[in-house]
Design an enzyme around this catalytic site. Structure first.
Site, PDB file in Angstrom:
ATOM      1  N   ASP A  32       9.244   2.765  -0.666  1.00 44.81           N
ATOM      2  CA  ASP A  32       8.250   3.449   0.161  1.00 44.81           C
ATOM      3  C   ASP A  32       8.571   3.096   1.617  1.00 44.81           C
ATOM      4  OD1 ASP A  32       4.594   3.631   0.259  1.00 44.81           O
ATOM      5  OD2 ASP A  32       6.134   4.251   1.677  1.00 44.81           O
ATOM      6  N   TYR A  75       0.858  -1.195   0.000  1.00 44.08           N
ATOM      7  CA  TYR A  75       0.000   0.000   0.000  1.00 44.08           C
ATOM      8  C   TYR A  75       0.883   1.231   0.000  1.00 44.08           C
ATOM      9  CZ  TYR A  75      -3.460   3.478   1.569  1.00 44.08           C
ATOM     10  OH  TYR A  75      -4.273   4.584   1.668  1.00 44.08           O
ATOM     11  N   LYS A 115       4.987   9.401   8.411  1.00 42.01           N
ATOM     12  CA  LYS A 115       4.792   8.963   9.782  1.00 42.01           C
ATOM     13  C   LYS A 115       5.831   9.527  10.757  1.00 42.01           C
ATOM     14  CE  LYS A 115       2.327   4.903   8.091  1.00 42.01           C
ATOM     15  NZ  LYS A 115       0.932   5.058   8.485  1.00 42.01           N
TER      16      LYS A 115
HETATM   17  P1  KE4 Z   1      -0.903   8.483   4.268  1.00 39.66           P
HETATM   18  O1  KE4 Z   1      -1.447   9.086   2.967  1.00 39.66           O
HETATM   19  O2  KE4 Z   1      -1.951   7.696   5.021  1.00 39.66           O
HETATM   20  O3  KE4 Z   1      -0.191   9.500   5.135  1.00 39.66           O
HETATM   21  O4  KE4 Z   1       0.251   7.443   3.846  1.00 39.66           O
HETATM   22  C1  KE4 Z   1      -0.058   6.441   2.939  1.00 39.66           C
HETATM   23  C2  KE4 Z   1       0.929   5.301   3.097  1.00 39.66           C
HETATM   24  C3  KE4 Z   1       1.964   5.198   2.186  1.00 39.66           C
HETATM   25  N1  KE4 Z   1       2.872   4.197   2.272  1.00 39.66           N
HETATM   26  C4  KE4 Z   1       2.790   3.267   3.246  1.00 39.66           C
HETATM   27  C5  KE4 Z   1       3.805   2.167   3.300  1.00 39.66           C
HETATM   28  C6  KE4 Z   1       1.747   3.333   4.209  1.00 39.66           C
HETATM   29  O5  KE4 Z   1       1.660   2.373   5.159  1.00 39.66           O
HETATM   30  C7  KE4 Z   1       0.812   4.372   4.141  1.00 39.66           C
HETATM   31  C8  KE4 Z   1      -0.334   4.483   5.124  1.00 39.66           C
HETATM   32  N2  KE4 Z   1      -0.363   3.486   6.152  1.00 39.66           N
HETATM   33  C9  KE4 Z   1      -1.667   3.196   6.700  1.00 39.66           C
HETATM   34  C10 KE4 Z   1      -1.528   2.035   7.687  1.00 39.66           C
HETATM   35  N3  KE4 Z   1      -1.096   0.839   7.077  1.00 39.66           N
HETATM   36  C11 KE4 Z   1      -2.264   4.402   7.351  1.00 39.66           C
HETATM   37  C12 KE4 Z   1      -3.496   4.121   8.195  1.00 39.66           C
HETATM   38  C13 KE4 Z   1      -4.739   4.575   7.494  1.00 39.66           C
HETATM   39  O6  KE4 Z   1      -4.865   4.413   6.259  1.00 39.66           O
HETATM   40  O7  KE4 Z   1      -5.623   5.083   8.220  1.00 39.66           O
END
Ligand code: KE4
Length: 429
Positions: free
Chosen positions: A243, A150, A271
């Site tokens: 990523d 993801y 994060k």
């Molecule tokens: P954000 O757009 O949520 O800040 O980041 C996206 C993203 C990109 N790359 C990786 C490896 C990620 O894990 C994420 C977002 N992680 C999720 C949890 N697995 C965020 C939690 C959520 O979607 O509420």
């Protein structure tokens, strides 16, 4: 909360009834709705260190920690003070600040492959921008990603594998046009032959991966797999994009690329870099990053990119992450894994760990890819998570996520976790 106690969640339930009338699914991000574990969400009142307290006063040892940013735990005094000091000087200016320079310099010191970076407000934006940059730098359009990884919710990445190996991906969400995923190809994680075939058949702008995938649960790279991605990128003129939104600044000071010794061309970060406030970034060598506007022609922008409060929280977070902190987090994660394995006994469970990350797969077999994660006993995992919540432990509410232990999780938190885990395993398996 006594072992076996059921949750008193009347206030959460009342808030949820209101929430679903004004927020899709009652939440601002799907995983928070706890649908994957078959219960309604718990609304949080406050949190400190490793502990979360919900609106009904239930206390939990928290292993979500906002999905990764809170490597020092909730409400760390030094981070709160940095945010307060920054806020007293103003919240946002739409103009450059010294803090943004200091944060970029701090990241460059920790991640040598990132000579230059651009900040965004979310990991999705950072991933979207890194892909645009890779396409501009190579003059190519195709993107190779891995099933189960993801990278945020940008159209081209909301994709599922096409009909056959190395065929164009299909949208995985309504509203994503087929054209948006037509240039995305998906291979199974840890599938070396699949990578060789796809990179022999197609000219990619980028090979994009989570170097330590944590969005299918934690599924570390097989031996030499990341080296293969590096070699195929070099051999075919594609950029290798890591990523590291989750792995960055967590697996090690320099993230997965430090832990594994495999260096990408571009890195996506998030994060931890924002210390709990909205911040993310993408970065790499100057030769690539100076293609980004206004230095170059690749357009990307953001009203609150590099927000002073988020930068202050990120700097305070990174500056406390020294070698001792990483050694402590790694040891604490190993202790957590050992205790969960002991609690599981001979039940069909795999506890997978890396420094600062962990997943409990409800599977008799080791999980090597997304299909393996999907084959887990999802109902059993969901029941176990509900039983943990009833015993004061707050796990990530999905088999396809990771636990995020922090530097605030101490011996007592882990012992509470082991007791709850053993009782929950006994209840569900
Ligand atoms: P954000 O757009 O949520 O800040 O980041 C996206 C993203 C990109 N790359 C990786 C490896 C990620 O894990 C994420 C977002 N992680 C999720 C949890 N697995 C965020 C939690 C959520 O979607 O509420």
């Amino acid at each position: 909360m006594a072992a076996g106690a059921s949750l008193t969640d009347a206030r959460s339930a009342e808030l949820y009834r209101r929430a679903v009338r004004v927020l899709p699914g009652g939440v601002n991000s799907p995983v928070r709705a706890m649908r994957a574990i078959g219960r309604d969400p718990l609304f949080v009142q406050r949190a400190h260190g490793a502990e979360l307290i919900d609106v009904d006063g239930n206390r939990y040892v928290d292993y979500v920690c906002s999905w990764g940013p809170l490597i020092h735990g909730h409400a760390h005094p030094e981070i709160l003070a940095a945010i307060a000091d920054a806020a007293a000087a103003g919240t946002t200016f739409g103009a450059p600040t010294a803090g943004e320079v200091e944060l970029a310099e701090e990241v460059a010191r920790r991640v040598p492959s990132v000579e230059m970076l651009r900040m965004t407000s979310s990991g999705t934006e950072a991933a979207m921008s890194a892909i645009r940059l890779a396409r501009a730098a190579t003059g190519r359009e195709k993107l190779l990603k891995f099933a189960g990884a993801y990278h945020g919710h940008v159209d081209g990445l909301l994709a599922q594998a096409g009909s056959g190996l190395a065929t164009q991906a299909l949208p995985s969400s309504p509203g994503v046009p087929a054209a948006a995923t037509a240039n995305t190809l998906i291979v199974d994680w840890n599938d070396a032959e699949g990578v060789r075939a796809a990179t022999a058949e197609h000219e990619f702008a980028a090979i994009l991966c989570e170097p330590y995938p944590a969005n299918m649960g934690l599924v570390p790279p097989a031996e030499s797999f990341l080296e293969l991605l590096r070699e195929r990128a070099d051999a075919t003129g594609a950029l290798l994009v890591f990523d590291e939104v989750i792995s960055g600044f967590r697996l090690a000071a320099g993230g997965a690329q430090e832990l594994t010794g495999v260096t990408p061309d571009l890195t996506i970060m998030g994060k931890v870099i924002g210390g709990g406030l909205p911040a993310a970034a993408y970065g790499g060598p100057r030769s690539l990053m100076e293609l980004v506007a206004p230095a170059g022609a690749v357009y990307q922008a953001g009203t609150l990119s590099g927000n002073p409060l988020a930068v202050a929280a990120g700097l305070a977070t990174l500056r406390m992450l020294d070698d001792a902190a990483y050694a402590h987090l790694a040891a604490r994660t190993e202790r957590l894994a050992a205790g969960l394995r002991e609690a599981a006994g001979d039940r069909p469970v795999q506890v997978v760990t890396a420094p600062g990350l962990l997943t409990v797969f409800f599977s008799a077999e080791p999980v090597r890819d997304y299909a393996g994660a999907q084959a887990c006993d999802l109902e059993g995992h969901a029941a176990w998570c509900r039983a943990l919540l009833a015993r004061g432990v707050y796990p990530p509410p999905s088999q396809f996520e990771a636990w995020f232990p922090s530097l605030a999780h101490d011996h007592e938190h882990l012992e509470r976790t082991f007791d709850a885990a053993a009782a929950a395993f006994a209840e569900v398996l």
